[in-house]
Structures are given as C-alpha cells and as structure tokens.
Scaffold this active site. Sequence first.
Site, PDB file in Angstrom:
ATOM      1  N   SER A 266     -30.230  40.801 -31.428  1.00 47.06           N
ATOM      2  CA  SER A 266     -30.518  39.801 -30.398  1.00 47.06           C
ATOM      3  C   SER A 266     -30.187  38.415 -30.941  1.00 47.06           C
ATOM      4  O   SER A 266     -29.740  38.261 -32.081  1.00 47.06           O
ATOM      5  CB  SER A 266     -32.001  39.863 -30.003  1.00 47.06           C
ATOM      6  N   LYS A 267     -30.423  37.397 -30.119  1.00 46.04           N
ATOM      7  CA  LYS A 267     -30.068  36.027 -30.497  1.00 46.04           C
ATOM      8  C   LYS A 267     -30.781  35.570 -31.769  1.00 46.04           C
ATOM      9  O   LYS A 267     -30.282  34.713 -32.491  1.00 46.04           O
ATOM     10  CB  LYS A 267     -30.397  35.069 -29.356  1.00 46.04           C
ATOM     11  N   ARG A 268     -31.940  36.135 -32.039  1.00 46.02           N
ATOM     12  CA  ARG A 268     -32.662  35.689 -33.233  1.00 46.02           C
ATOM     13  C   ARG A 268     -31.939  36.087 -34.519  1.00 46.02           C
ATOM     14  O   ARG A 268     -32.230  35.569 -35.589  1.00 46.02           O
ATOM     15  CB  ARG A 268     -34.089  36.250 -33.235  1.00 46.02           C
TER      16      ARG A 268
END
Length: 501
Positions: A266-268
């Site tokens: 994910s974006k993290r």
Amino acid sequence: MPDNADTLSLGIREPGIGDPGIRVRFAPSPTGYLHVGGARTALFNWLFARSKRGTMIVRIEDTDAERNKPELVNGIIEGLQWLGLDWDEGPFYQSQRSSLYLEAAKRLLANGSAFLCYCAAEKYVGGDHVEEGVETQKVRRVTRCSCRGGKPSTPDVKPALRFKVPVGGSTKFLDAVFGEREFANDEIEDFVLMRSGKGDEEFGQAMYQMSVVVDDVDMRITHVIRGADHISNTPKQVLLYRALAAEIPIFAHLPLILGADKSRLSKRHGATDVNMYRSEGFLPEAFRNFLALLGWSPGGDEEFLRTSQLLERFSLEGVSRVNGVFDRPKLEWFNTQYLQKLPIEELLPHVEAQLKNSKLWKDQWASGAGHEWFSKTVDLLRPRVRLLPDFASWSRAFFTDDFARDPAAKEKFWKEPAKIKDLLSKTADALAALPEWNHDACDHATRAVAEAAGVKAGLLINAIRVAIVGQAVAPPLFDTMVVLGQQRVVHRLRDAVSELG
C-alpha cells in the site's frame, strides 16, 4: 439451469466451439492509478499472450459511476505504454456495452437462472466487486429472500435482478496456480446481476459479476489471469458461465504482492503508482524484469532476464502460490544492472528523453560525430548512475557548461584556496599546451604539475575533478577530460581559478 440453452447472439459460444487461439485480457477499473499489482497482472497476461502467439485485450471496467474517475484512464494507458505492454484489441469500455448486459440478463431471467428481487437496495449493494486492498471476505450467513420463490418482498418497488444460486452441492473449478477449488453453494449468496432501474429503465447498472462474465465470453477469453483476491468471485462466475451455456475459461490466480513488512502493499510502503517509477527514472525493461519475478520463477538462480528471455521461459506452471514481496532496493539493483548492461544504443534513447526533459539536449548529438561523442559520454557515466535523472543532475556538467560546483566537494578538496588556485592555474597552462588530447597526455601533464609543485598527484586530481565537473565523485578523471575536450577543460580550470581568487 438448462444445460442445452441456445447461445446468446452477443458472442457466447457453446463449449468447444470457436477460435482455439489464446485470448487474455487486462481489465482495470478506473477507480485509481495503475497499481504495482495491476501492472504485474497486466505483465503476466502480456507475457502469456505473446509467448503463445495469442491475443491481448485491454478492457476498462468503468460501469461503477460512483467510484470511477475517467481522468485516471489516461494514467492507466500511459503506464501500460511505458511498460511496453502493447495490446491487440481495445481498449474497450464497459460503460459502452450496457446493451450486451441487458440482453444476457433477459436470457438468464427467461431460462430460470435469475429472478426479480424487490428487496430494498441496501440489502444487495456491495459484496459483488472485489475492491483494492480486500484480501479476505467474511463468510456471511446466506439467506434466500422470498422473491426467489416468486413472492415479492415489497412489490411496489422496481426490482433488481439476482442470480439463483443452486441450493445444496458445491461449485468447483480448476485453477492453474492454486489447483482445484471448491465452494459450498449454500455459502454463496444470490448475487445481484443488475441493479433496479430508475425512471423508464428496465434495469439499472450491471454489477461486476455480470459484466465481467458477459464481456469475457463475448471477447472469447480463454484464460483469466488475475490477482488471488478474485478467487472468491470465481465460483459465482463459473455458475454464470454455465447458466449462459458458455465455455468456462482457464483461471489462473496470481499471488498477492506484499510490502517488506509482509502486509498488503500500500501507499505506506512508498510509491505504488507505476507512473511514479517512470517519473523517478527507472528503465521500463528493468521494471518488467523485477515485476516478472514477483510471484513467478523461471527456474534456476538467474535474475537478470531480458524481455526476450522472459518470453521464452514464461509459463503459468512457474507461477508461485506464495505471495511476492516488493523490495525497493532490489528494484534499484535491477535498474543499475540494466543501466550498465544494456547495449549502449538501447540506452541512448532513454538518456536523450531525460536530457530533453531537462532542456539539456542538443540536436547535434543525434547523428555523426556528435552522436559518437554522446554515446561515448553515456557509456562513461553509466557505471555510476542509479536512475535516469542522474544524467541531468549528477552528470549535468558533461552536457552543459551551466553547472554549479558542489559546496561540500569544494570544502573537502579545495581546503587551501591559494595553493589550489596556483596548482589549477599551472595545470590549465600545461593542458592548453598539449599538441594531442588523449588519456595518456592528460595523465602525464597533470602528474608533472603535481611533481613540480611537490604535492601528491591525488590532491591535484581531486581538485581538478571539482573544477571541471563540480562533483567529488565522477568517472576516472583522464577519461572525463577526454570526453569533455581540451577547450572545455582548460576553460573550466581557469574559471575555477577565478572563483578561488
């Protein structure tokens, strides 16, 4: 459900009849960017189609008007183009194919495979389209509404269309990656095929299960290669294929891609939009090589595989059931490998594009002696380059006289300004007097200046490097001098003397 129903005019085939050629599709939904996982799915479809001399189709699944963002379609298409994943048919848009879904809906209603459902909309919205990031779905207690038996729950509303899932038994399918899968029918809800219509509409939007199956059959898809998060959708789709008397394709579900912490990517974890890696300066072939090894093995320990080699070796049998891990340092390793190993003529167009983007390109480098110089310069620089923008930033001084000398480099190697000024001045004079400009001549002249001044050659070499390219680290100095040319080197040394003065 009748097994001998006539085929639909929209292209649904009877089992065993039709084009035997391999046909695959990549079907993104424009609710977000081209995610790394989607790009990997597109790549595997492309590798399979191209290795089998089959057909690759792109289909935009844009029927969800509430979640779709049409402006994202261009980003998806550009991402595919950057990756070099060309297609043979499409892009097709589901939003333009509503009549096909309505025709199939009427057929299913007529043959008893579907029923009109008058239940409130909130009872059937959701659960029929896998959303990005959903790894598992909770097993719901399935209840069959009274509408299924012809008893409308609220007959004064416009009905939706639901699929009549068989009671009892199970639905099986063979997955090319995960093997035989079996789902109890009593755990599959009577899923919605078409929402209820508004105004004069007979039915509203076609739901995911309906549109994807009708499209796959109409487009004669032979292999459905997609992420493992779609496995839970597959028994519903198998039931639909049977209800439409259509040939069931071969399913191959790909393992998920995880971050370094083993959670869903994910974006993290950093950039997940493929176009961001393009902007950062990764080579598309390096990215393809990296993606191909996320969940697939060619056998053996070899990792650096040109696309032609991937095409020779790719098979669904090599796809793993184990989730892949997106390792950013590994991706950077692949990129440096390609920067160093690609035939120079294959690398030059990428560097040219980068220099044009940075307003550093000169047309004289496109042909003749200019192209020869450009090729030699890129070849000199590439062992120390990590990403394409390095050619326009770290290596800027090779392509323009408009560059700045790094303050940290000056502080480290110009510690005694008066002494360095004198050395650079004498070096400039010595180099200007050379009748021939080559590696050995530059080497001898520079070392002679150091020896005459009673200093170590390394001190002068480091000072010169800062003067002529502005960096503490660069390719070997005398190779750099040859590439830059006598006039530029002498001019930059004298400019550095002025700066020191």
